[in-house]
Design an enzyme around this catalytic site. Structure first.
Site, PDB file in Angstrom:
ATOM      1  CG  HIS A   1      -3.378  -2.659  20.782  1.00 22.77           C
ATOM      2  ND1 HIS A   1      -4.090  -1.657  20.101  1.00 22.77           N
ATOM      3  CD2 HIS A   1      -2.122  -2.407  20.884  1.00 22.77           C
ATOM      4  CE1 HIS A   1      -2.851  -0.783  19.802  1.00 22.77           C
ATOM      5  NE2 HIS A   1      -1.916  -1.318  20.163  1.00 22.77           N
TER       6      HIS A   1
ATOM      7  CD  GLU B   1      -7.446  -2.685  20.129  1.00 24.96           C
ATOM      8  OE1 GLU B   1      -7.034  -3.038  18.769  1.00 24.96           O
ATOM      9  OE2 GLU B   1      -7.027  -1.580  20.484  1.00 24.96           O
TER      10      GLU B   1
ATOM     11  CG  HIS C   1      -5.712  -2.006  15.731  1.00 27.70           C
ATOM     12  ND1 HIS C   1      -4.909  -1.570  16.519  1.00 27.70           N
ATOM     13  CD2 HIS C   1      -4.857  -2.668  14.614  1.00 27.70           C
ATOM     14  CE1 HIS C   1      -3.682  -1.720  16.333  1.00 27.70           C
ATOM     15  NE2 HIS C   1      -3.667  -2.407  15.331  1.00 27.70           N
TER      16      HIS C   1
ATOM     17  CD  GLU D   1      -8.889   1.045  15.278  1.00 26.81           C
ATOM     18  OE1 GLU D   1      -9.406   0.358  16.159  1.00 26.81           O
ATOM     19  OE2 GLU D   1      -7.582   1.350  15.276  1.00 26.81           O
TER      20      GLU D   1
END
Length: 770
Positions: free
Chosen positions: A378, A381, A516, A608
């Protein structure tokens, strides 16, 4: 088949790398004068090796791990996928095949066409930094400002309290829960305010405002005033000349709007005082404050200031052009252990660069596992992108210093670092900047595709097969072929996704992590629920091992292990030790994690990294320190330095101009695992300690089976296999050369025919008697 007697997992989880060592026994010498050249077509279907010798040229399919069932099928956008080269290194004893992507020349200028497409400026656009953004954010979004430093005049309810008034904070699914998406005032009048305590004298320069995150309500502030104070009793408004300044607010719920103070003001406290709001809504906002902290020797909170990092790294955001220069500089500093190659191009024509770090760059070494980090799936990010770039520079510097930990990693592992899988999306987000790109700008590819939902859904293929098959253990969960619909020219598959799939198929990766941002948690497969439920626990047969991998990263991350930290948005992952089964968080069909596990033999988790997807440049040193140990420890999980792993190296021969891909099979927990060898024969399998019956197979050879026990020793266990050619294979090769059949082979063939005749006769007599 490999029937495993699984040992019970221990508190300190250990595991193994499984591969097989096989030598070909046929009595025929390997050709020493053979050379290997070849191309891998630009699609992601079949991979063809061309073996050139003094006598003939033989085309051999590398393996059946193609993206589709049709080996000659091509896909669209093939010109955007890098074409690897195949080389050979002949020795007196064997012939090694090596597949690698061409080394990139970063001196090559970016084409004018790409520059026009990516960096074309519309009328009114400028590269200059917005006024007021020269100071860093206080840290509402990144949680550096804790809840006790936020106050409000009134609150609609606890879930809409002042602690929720943070830029880009996300709400829960249910309206009225404790995790709502903004601060909302309890009254509709111009006397409401949200107050922020900087805890030290600060030169405030700007305020960034955003509406409420909610799928049920539309609320935002359309104009506001700013007030400042040093003691919370005497407040001074921000002035625009002789009048009190009124700042323009939002026109929707998601787009951040920057309000620059006409004159920067030094104070400790700042209040946002809404004046007007959306007529059908109420007073709700999310905010970030821009300000430069000033030195104050009497400030008791000085020790709370982030200490940054002692590593001398390039802590800044790198756009595409800067990233090229940075990677080139690292490569020039450490040319003996680094190499830069591209796996393809984005839709807009930006190359997807990979930095390879190894003691022999460009070569797959026998018995050396392949590891990858993928960041920037993404584009908005951005933290993963910068951490991967920092990791390149750090490993180069430490290797030159002789750091034994880094030297061991470089010598024992072939590391591939892809900092930007979605370079188009990053450039879109970077144009707005770290604080103004919002929650979703740049997330998708230029074509509007979410790449984490864009890989082939092999979960459904496997589960459908299990529904049909009575014996579930006969359904494999590795090397599942990709459905034909996915390979068609009309399939909505991003160019970047195709390039990554091609990369996965050509390099035998063992372990990977997908970096991410936007949360603080590590997720592991499966990411997709079996019955399309919004979320449900959906473990793999390797669930205990995946939980170990996730725990390795989470327990070494400085923020995740902090028991006093607050949750990022609307879920408290600390209750599960900051790890979770991906499907039990939310279902993600077509994720890269699941695809990597089901289509290849590579284990992959998603990390994350931070609550803030695109942290400010000033926060990058702290983020590096938070994640440095985690990044290194996770890589070390494929290093032979770690305990309890079975290393098996598999050799295949080029005897008689033929190349045979070796296959390995293993049964664990009543599930069947397939493992295919790399081009020079070695292959790997991550397993827990135990006793395994492993079978090695190659076309034209008798399978070989042996028992391999994996213990807890800090060194690898080698399983050697010797495969013998079948009489049929020997006969085929002799006849192909026009030679005479040896007497021992004729006798062996006659025995086989007699055995088959007896078996068929018994079967016929049995049917007659019945």
């Amino acid at each position: 088949m490999c029937k495993g007697k699984q040992l019970a997992p221990v508190a300190v989880s250990c595991y193994i790398l499984v591969s097989l060592l096989a030598s070909i026994s046929d009595g025929n010498p390997i050709r020493r004068n053979s050379t290997v050249s070849g191309t891998s077509e630009g699609d992601i279907s079949s991979k063809i090796i061309t073996i050139k010798t003094n006598d003939a040229t033989v085309n051999v399919t590398a393996s059946n791990r193609s993206i589709g069932k049709k080996t000659n099928e091509t896909v669209s956008n093939t010109t955007d996928i890098a074409k690897p080269t195949i080389q050979s290194a002949d020795t007196k004893t064997d012939t090694k095949i090596n597949i690698s992507y061409n080394t990139e020349d970063l001196e090559e200028p970016i084409t004018k066409d790409v520059i026009r497409r990516v960096w074309y400026k519309r009328q009114g656009e400028s590269d200059e930094q917005p006024t007021g953004a020269e100071c860093p954010p206080l840290g509402l979004e990144s949680l550096r400002v804790d809840d006790t430093r936020l106050r409000a005049s009134s609150t609609e309810r606890f879930g809409l309290g002042a602690h929720r008034g943070r830029l880009n904070i996300q709400s829960g699914i249910e309206d009225g829960d404790i995790y709502d998406g903004a601060w909302c005032a309890g009254h509709k009048d111009t006397n409401q305010w949200l107050e922020v305590d900087a805890r030290r004298p600060t030169k405030f320069t700007a305020v960034i405002l955003q509406g409420r995150s909610s799928i049920w309500s539309w609320d935002w502030v359309t104009s506001y005033k700013v007030q400042l104070s040093n003691d919370t009793y005497n407040w001074t408004p921000s002035m625009n000349g002789t009048e009190e300044a009124i700042f323009e607010g939002n026109t929707d719920t998601e787009t951040p709007v920057l309000g620059t103070l006409p004159v920067p003001v030094v104070a400790r406290y700042l209040r946002i005082n809404p004046q007007t709001w959306y007529e059908n809504g109420t007073i709700c906002l999310r905010a970030e404050i821009m300000g430069c902290p000033l030195p104050d020797p009497n400030n008791i909170y000085t020790l709370e200031t982030d200490q940054g990092s002692t590593d001398k790294l390039d802590f800044q955001h790198h756009n595409y052009k800067e990233m090229r220069k940075f990677m080139k500089a690292v490569n020039e500093e450490c040319p003996n252990i680094t190499r830069i190659y591209s796996i393809g191009k984005s839709h807009q024509g930006l190359k997807m660069y990979v930095m390879e770090i190894s003691d022999n760059p460009g070569k797959h070494e026998l018995g050396e596992p392949e590891f990858r980090y993928v960041a920037g799936m993404h584009g908005n990010e951005a933290l993963g992108r910068e951490l991967v770039l920092n990791l390149m520079q750090y490993m180069c510097q430490e290797y030159r210093k002789g750091n034994p930990r880094i030297v061991h990693l470089v010598k024992e592992t072939r590391i591939h670092l892809l900092p930007s899988m979605n370079p188009d999306g990053y450039e879109m987000a970077a144009k707005k900047g770290s604080e103004l790109s919002g929650w979703a700008l740049g997330r998708y590819s230029y074509e509007g595709i979410d790449m984490n939902h864009n890989f082939a859904d092999l979960n459904s293929v496997m589960w459908d097969a299990q529904e049909i098959e009575m014996d579930k253990k006969k359904v494999p969960n590795h090397y599942i072929p990709i459905p034909e619909y996915y390979t068609s020219e009309t399939a909505m598959v991003a160019t970047e996704t195709r390039a990554v799939i091609n990369w996965m198929q050509l390099i035998p990766f063992v372990l990977s992590a997908n970096l991410h941002g936007g949360e603080l948690v590590v997720t592991y497969p499966y990411d997709m629920t079996r019955d399309w439920a919004p979320k449900d626990l959906t473990p793999t047969p390797d669930d205990s091992f995946f939980r170990w991998l996730a725990t390795v990263y989470a327990t070494t991350n400085q923020v995740m292990v902090n028991p006093d930290r607050r949750h990022c948005h609307n879920e408290d992952f600390m209750q599960g030790n900051n790890i979770i089964n991906g499907a039990n968080w939310h279902t993600v069909p077509g994720s890269m994690n699941d695809f990597s596990y089901l289509h290849t033999n590579c284990f992959e988790v998603t990390v994350e990294l931070s609550c803030d997807k695109f942290p400010h440049e000033s926060e990058l040193p702290t983020e590096w320190e938070n994640n440095k140990e985690s990044l290194l420890v996770y890589m070390e999980q494929v290093s032979v330095k770690q305990p309890a792993r079975l290393l098996c190296s598999a050799f295949t021969g080029l005897g008689n101009l033929t190349w045979f891909p070796l296959q390995g099979y293993c049964t664990l927990h009543a599930f069947l695992f397939f493992v295919y060898s790399a081009f020079d024969g070695d292959y790997w399998r991550l397993l827990n300690p135990g006793e395994y019956e492993v079978t090695a197979k190659a076309e034209g050879y008798f399978p070989s089976t042996r028992l391999c026990r994996v213990n807890y020793e800090p060194y690898p266990t080698i399983c050697d296999f010797t495969l013998t050619k079948t009489p049929k294979q020997r006969l085929r090769e002799i006849l192909a050369k026009g030679g005479k059949i040896p007497k021992d082979l004729m006798l062996r063939l006659r025995q086989i025919r007699l055995r088959k005749l007896r078996a068929s006769t018994k079967a016929i007599n049995r049917r007659r008697s019945q």
